[in-house]
Design a protein around this motif. Structure first.
Motif, PDB file in Angstrom:
ATOM      1  N   ARG A   1       0.828  -1.208   0.000  1.00 40.04           N
ATOM      2  CA  ARG A   1       0.000   0.000   0.000  1.00 40.04           C
ATOM      3  C   ARG A   1       0.866   1.263   0.000  1.00 40.04           C
TER       4      ARG A   1
ATOM      5  N   GLY B   1      -5.350  -6.393  -5.201  1.00 37.24           N
ATOM      6  CA  GLY B   1      -6.015  -5.988  -3.968  1.00 37.24           C
ATOM      7  C   GLY B   1      -6.479  -7.177  -3.157  1.00 37.24           C
TER       8      GLY B   1
ATOM      9  N   LYS C   1      -7.367  -3.963  -0.171  1.00 35.11           N
ATOM     10  CA  LYS C   1      -7.329  -2.539  -0.522  1.00 35.11           C
ATOM     11  C   LYS C   1      -8.733  -1.943  -0.649  1.00 35.11           C
TER      12      LYS C   1
END
Lengths: 161, 788, 263
Positions: free
Chosen positions: B205, B256, B260
């Motif tokens: 991230r 992801g 995410k």
């Protein structure tokens, strides 16, 4: 700060670096070559693989200073100047060997290194060679298939074709 | 015949060229002028009282711009939870505060205590080391059942206990289920764990906060699956920034898998600090940091009981699960073990009575939230494992036991509140038996035996609820958001289209497959359609990408908007050809008048819309741009059957996957190549969960598998070529494309197949092993084989 | 990483001088373990002295005694390709880490670090190799002193490793699933004067010789000779990836497989 000079993708490159500056940091931050990625800090994921003097290395596990005078090839230098992708790149697109694209530059660089050593690798040889390149998206199926295809092997009989 | 363009074609992905040539544009590739870097000082203990945080030495360190501590965030909102669960008594769940920087207490290893903003990353880190932190250690709670005991240390002092909620579903069925189990001819019981996982998208991230003094607008560049959701949550609940003064951009995102989706503290911090310091602030997670800050997945401990009558019909199912929430409630955490899990407990079977109990528990560990499949893998795993165990206990073929109990008529209302619209479970099972070459298993078994290896075969089915979700329904279930999707289709004067979608692509290939849909509807070349996503400044609203929802929901919004475009274009064409609108046909990008040779091209119509010299201005506005919101009327229900063949090395316990086959029903398929790729990736993650991945804590709350040195990621040589098939298609009945979603299936359906196969191998070899908890690492398999 | 400078000497003498200049200076081989360690800020050298630019400590040759002599700065990939006279050693080197790691990692770096799960310590101990430094020659039996501990003194630089070539040898590695380091690795080598069995990955004391197996194999070099022998799990590493007992069991399995592979 000491100066480092090398050739990157056929062009001279230089810059000031600290001792602790990694090759990947030099490429990304000094040269703006952001195609090379950092996906881990334990030298395992391989998103940062570039070629140094023709050999695949993890640019996150080599200092920029150690590349003094070296010939470095990154993902940005693989396609022809007119943008035509090379055989490995084309095979990755043709066979859907990438999804999010983050591991892809390292995969392509490793695949090119493999094919330079072993022009027609078997499935097992490819899987073994990719031990240091982690992909979370593709389940590797289409990466292995793409590399076989790039080496000119018939992949039409591979499951799920 | 495979198509070469439009819906149903394996169009090559247009996004690939940039990714393959190093031209991808990920968040970490963004550097803004004047940017400073933040390093978070994080707790290295799992539980403790923050007695003192002394930043004075750090503030004087070279390059330091500012040091922030919890005190700076005392008046700032906490990270919100987007879903409220109501417990068995009708009370809301216990919902603790989740501060951006720790307030008074640290609750897991990785909890942020302070943040140093400096000119360089290393300077920020240097200064963080100079912060003096005094923590009074408290005993940590890690084990969920221990956390619920009287007198257990409390993760949150202001809550009554570590129990977030005790959820029963369907509560009214509880007694009937109990009675049915008591009187059943046979009851199979299985206790199991669904192992904690770390999502591990290859891109860690990143957040870059920016603030413009000129416009007063804040911008956050972030690695998100749903930038609009982040804008809403962070703007409204954390920082108090109105949405029109906040822009969230998620450019190329490197995977992801759920991790995410959530709104994280680092996003809020960078946005906050950029304004406070009037300069951009960037944070890039290291992989080590990701392990202790990205929300984890799974982590259920379950006891499941399946009751059968004398004819082996399923009569009742009861399951009791402890679900780990970690130290705080991540954005959608409470929904995962409940509505995304309990509603799937019917699986593919007509079990008439089902009761699901879930106790969600706070522990001193990283928050747990959705990870690829989210609740549905946990449901599938326990159900398909207990059916397998039942078959073995009863001495019947596990495949036939499943088949006997299949739901065969649709629509089918399950006893766990959902209605399956379509499906054909026999078809996918039959297809599976064909592609897995089950007929050849005995020969392969003999070959393995000759080589001193134990071979096993595992088969299972799965169903999932995707296309998340009907807003009116999820609203009743506690969601604090609508789960529609939006799309704006902007047609340019020269005929090209820009489609702005609230779905986000981070590997799924939307830029290609979405363009196929729109181009197909109009009959133009795919390259005339550009898909734009990931920026709140472009798209009106977006709930983002998760739960295999993008094509089913986002694609439907896009279809609706394109339909509006075509309707208007048809009017313009009718005007240009002086014909009745009812007679206008659109084919291959040409509007024609039925029964005549009159036609105008797509480009003539779009040009007229923007150069309206000959245009029905009294009836129609110029321009050609339409927006649609689509809110689904039901979930979609992809389903299928999976088979795994393994070999076990009896000397070492090492399991190798010798074959994996997956037969899925995703309804209609837009791009078969992409769909197969999604299944492949899901299978690898499911195989990873089953054999390799183990996010483990010690009793003090220290993460033992905190890097790739100890967290085993599936690698190329851990998996085989997969055999996948999606030719069984029962189109979804309620969305315009008839699609169901394919992103999670592989990860949902595969773990039980692997475990069933290993148990099969061991039992065929005469070992009395009925279950091994995942991951089935060599040592665990060897231990199980050699116990007693 | 903490800040440090890098020196890249081109002669051994220069390197020795740099290392002697400060106790805070540290040798840098291929860096494949050291750099991740530095990233975690677990080391804070003043200077790193890179050894990879010193040609005189790089390369593979044979000495008068028929030993394979490998310069300390020789990479794993170079050993895999070049140690043709000692196929078991070449095979071991060719299976360390991954290809990119093998293009950087060096034999000297691996032995100086003596990671308890590394491969090369098993080869060196299993071959009765001699570790040559800028100061002296150290027999492998005296070199390994437990996890990450060696007989090297402050500032001492490995320059070469000399391997006597056995009649038969093989290395069997059972990989830890995450790191791919050896969960257990066994190097078996049969020499005219006896058999050596070196085990890596298993013990809390680092690489060790399994003398019981050596004795059994000396009289009967066959997998069957090891049958019935067992090691205790006490003192074996016990972690997420396996108990001490499991590792002890694997030592037996891998020894048998190594003997079988050696032929």
């Amino acid at each position: 700060m000491p100066q480092v000079k090398m050739t990157v993708n056929g062009k001279p490159a230089s810059g000031e670096v600290e001792g602790r500056t990694l090759l990947v940091e030099f490429l990304r931050e000094n040269l703006g070559l952001t195609g090379t990625h950092v996906g881990c800090d334990t030298s395992q994921c391989g998103a940062c693989v570039v070629h140094v003097d023709g050999k695949a290395v993890k640019s996150c596990t080599m200092f920029a200073a150690e590349a003094e005078g070296a010939e470095v090839l990154t993902i940005e230098g693989v396609a022809a100047p007119d943008g035509t992708m090379d055989a490995v790149q084309q095979a990755f697109q043709e066979h859907h060997g990438l999804q999010c694209g983050f591991c892809t530059p390292g995969m392509v660089m490793s695949a090119r290194a493999l094919l330079a050593e072993n022009p027609t690798p078997s499935e097992a040889e490819i899987r073994d060679y990719l031990e240091g390149n982690i992909c979370r998206c593709t389940g590797y199926h289409n990466i292995v298939k793409a590399i076989m295809a790039a080496s000119g092997q018939d992949v039409s009989t591979i499951a799920a074709e | 015949m495979p198509k070469d363009s439009g819906i149903g074609a394996s169009s090559k992905r247009r996004e690939d060229v940039r990714f393959l040539t190093g031209a991808g544009h990920y968040t970490d590739d963004i550097d803004l002028r004047g940017q400073a870097y933040v390093h978070f000082l994080r707790s290295d203990v799992a539980h403790g009282i923050l007695k003192n945080v002394d930043t004075s030495a750090a503030e004087g360190m070279p390059g330091v711009v500012c040091v922030f501590t919890g005190a700076d965030f005392a008046e700032v909102g906490g990270l919100p939870c987007g879903w409220q669960i109501t417990d068995r008594e009708g009370n809301p769940m216990q919902e603790p505060a989740h501060p951006v920087l720790a307030q008074g207490k640290v609750r897991h290893v990785g909890d942020p205590i302070a943040a140093v903003v400096a000119e360089t990353r290393e300077q920020a880190r240097d200064a963080a080391e100079a912060i003096e932190v005094e923590i009074e250690d408290l005993p940590a709670v890690v084990d969920m059942k221990a956390a619920l005991k009287d007198g257990a240390p409390k993760v949150h002092d202001d809550l009554t206990s570590n129990l977030c909620y005790d959820w029963g579903f369907v509560e009214e069925n509880r007694e009937a289920v109990d009675a049915a189990i008591k009187s059943a001819a046979h009851v199979t019981t299985l206790e199991l764990k669904n192992n904690r996982l770390v999502a591990n998208p290859m891109e860690p991230r990143v957040a870059v906060g920016d603030y413009s003094r000129s416009t007063g607008e804040s911008t956050l560049y972030t690695t998100s699956q749903n930038p609009h959701v982040i804008r809403l949550l962070m703007g409204a609940f954390v920082l108090g920034i109105p949405e029109h003064k906040l822009r969230v951009v998620a450019p190329d995102v490197g995977g992801g898998f759920g991790s995410k989706i959530f709104h994280y503290a680092e996003e809020a911090f960078c946005t906050f600090a950029a304004k406070a310091l009037n300069r951009p602030v960037k944070w890039t997670s290291s992989r080590s940091e990701a392990f202790i800050t990205d929300a984890h997945g799974r982590d259920h401990v379950t006891k499941i009981e399946l009751a059968l009558d004398k004819d082996n019909n399923f009569v009742a199912l009861r399951t009791e699960t402890h679900a780990n929430m970690g130290a705080y409630l991540s954005t959608f955490a409470p929904s995962v073990p409940t509505w995304l899990h309990g509603t799937l407990m019917a699986g593919n079977y007509k079990t008439p009575l089902i009761y699901v109990n879930v106790k969600a528990v706070f522990t001193n560990t990283v928050p747990v939230d959705a990870y690829r499949g989210a609740g549905r893998p946990e449901a599938t795993f326990q159900l398909e494992r207990v059916i397998d165990k039942a078959a073995r206990e009863l001495g019947v073929d596990p495949v036939e036991l499943r088949r006997q109990n299949f739901i065969t008529e649709f629509p089918y209302a399950t006893p766990v509140a959902v209605e399956y619209d379509t499906g054909d479970y026999n078809a996918t099972l039959d297809k599976l038996l064909e592609i897995a070459d089950l007929a050849g298993f005995e020969a392969r078994l003999a070959e393995s035996k000759k080589n001193g290896k134990l071979r096993g075969l595992g088969v299972n089915c799965y169903i999932e609820a995707c296309g998340i979700a009907p807003s009116h329904l999820v609203g009743q279930l506690g969601a604090r958001a609508g789960l529609y999707e939006s799309a704006t289709v902007r047609v340019n004067a020269t005929g090209g289209l820009v489609v702005m979608t609230g779905s986000h692509s981070h590997g799924q290939g939307h830029e290609t497959s979405f363009a196929q849909v729109v181009a197909d509807m109009i009959g133009i070349d795919e390259n005339m359609v550009e898909i734009v996503h990931g920026d709140t400044a472009n798209t009106p609203m977006g709930m983002g990408t998760y739960g295999s929802r993008s094509l089913a929901v986002g694609g439907s919004a896009m279809v609706r908007a394109t339909e509006k475009i075509i309707a208007k274009a048809r009017k313009i064409a009718a005007h240009l050809m002086e014909a009745s609108e009812a007679d206008i046909e659109l084919k291959n990008g040409q509007f024609s008048v039925a029964g005549t040779d009159k036609s105008v091209a797509w480009g003539d119509v779009t040009l007229a819309a923007y150069v309206p010299h000959n245009y029905p201005l009294e009836d129609l506005e110029p321009g050609l741009e339409e927006t649609a919101f689509y809110d689904p009327s039901n979930f979609t229900y992809p389903a299928g059957a999976y088979a795994c063949e393994v070999e076990v090395d009896p000397d070492t316990g090492k399991v190798t996957i010798e074959g994996f086959a997956a037969a899925d029903d995703f309804g209609n398929v837009v791009n078969p190549m992409i769909v197969e790729g999604q299944v492949h990736g899901g299978l690898a993650q499911g195989i990873g969960q089953a054999l390799l991945e183990n996010c483990a804590y010690d009793e003090d709350g220290q993460l033992l598998s905190a890097s790739y040195m100890d967290y085993a990621m599936p690698r190329a040589d851990d998996v085989p070529f997969y055999r996948v098939d999606h030719s069984c298609q029962t189109p979804c009945t309620h969305n315009p494309l008839g699609v169901k979603g394919c992103g999670e299936a592989g990860a949902i359906g595969s773990p039980p197949a692997v475990v069933n196969a290993v148990i099969d191998a061991l039992q065929r070899a005469g070992r009395d092993v009925t279950h091994i908890d995942m991951p089935l690492s060599p040592s665990r398999v060897w231990d199980a084989m050699n116990k007693g | 990483m903490y800040a440090f400078d890098i020196e890249r000497p081109t002669t051994l003498a220069e390197a020795v001088k740099h290392m002697a200049a400060s106790e805070e200076n540290q040798a840098l081989g291929g860096g494949q373990t050291l750099i991740p360690t530095l990233k975690q800020r677990l080391a804070s050298p003043e200077k790193l002295i890179s050894l990879t630019g010193i040609d005189e400590i790089r390369g593979i040759c044979e000495d008068d005694a028929g030993r394979i002599c490998i310069g300390a700065a020789t990479t794993h990939a170079e050993v895999a390709a070049g140690a043709t006279a000692y196929p078991a050693l070449a095979a071991l080197a060719g299976n360390i880490g991954d290809p990119a790691v093998r293009n950087r990692g060096t034999i000297g770096g691996s032995l100086a670090n003596n990671d308890p799960s590394a491969c090369y310590p098993a080869a060196a101990l299993g071959s009765g190799a001699t570790i040559v430094t800028d100061k002296r020659e150290i027999p492998a039996d005296d070199y390994f002193e437990g996890m990450f501990a060696t007989a090297l003194e402050e500032g001492e630089i490995i320059t070469e490793v000399k391997f006597p070539v056995p009649q038969k040898a093989a290395y069997m590695k059972f990989e830890q699933p995450a790191s791919r380091f050896a969960l257990v690795g066994v190097f078996v080598a049969k020499y005219a004067d006896g058999v050596r069995v070196a085990v890596t990955g298993a013990s809390e004391e680092g690489v060790f010789r399994w003398s019981e197996a050596e004795a059994a194999l000396a009289s009967d070099f066959s997998a069957g000779a090891v049958e019935g022998l067992s090691l205790s799990g006490d003192g074996m590493i016990s972690d997420l990836h396996g108990s001490g007992d499991y590792r002890a069991h694997l030592v037996g399995v891998m020894t048998k497989r190594a003997v079988a592979a050696a032929g």
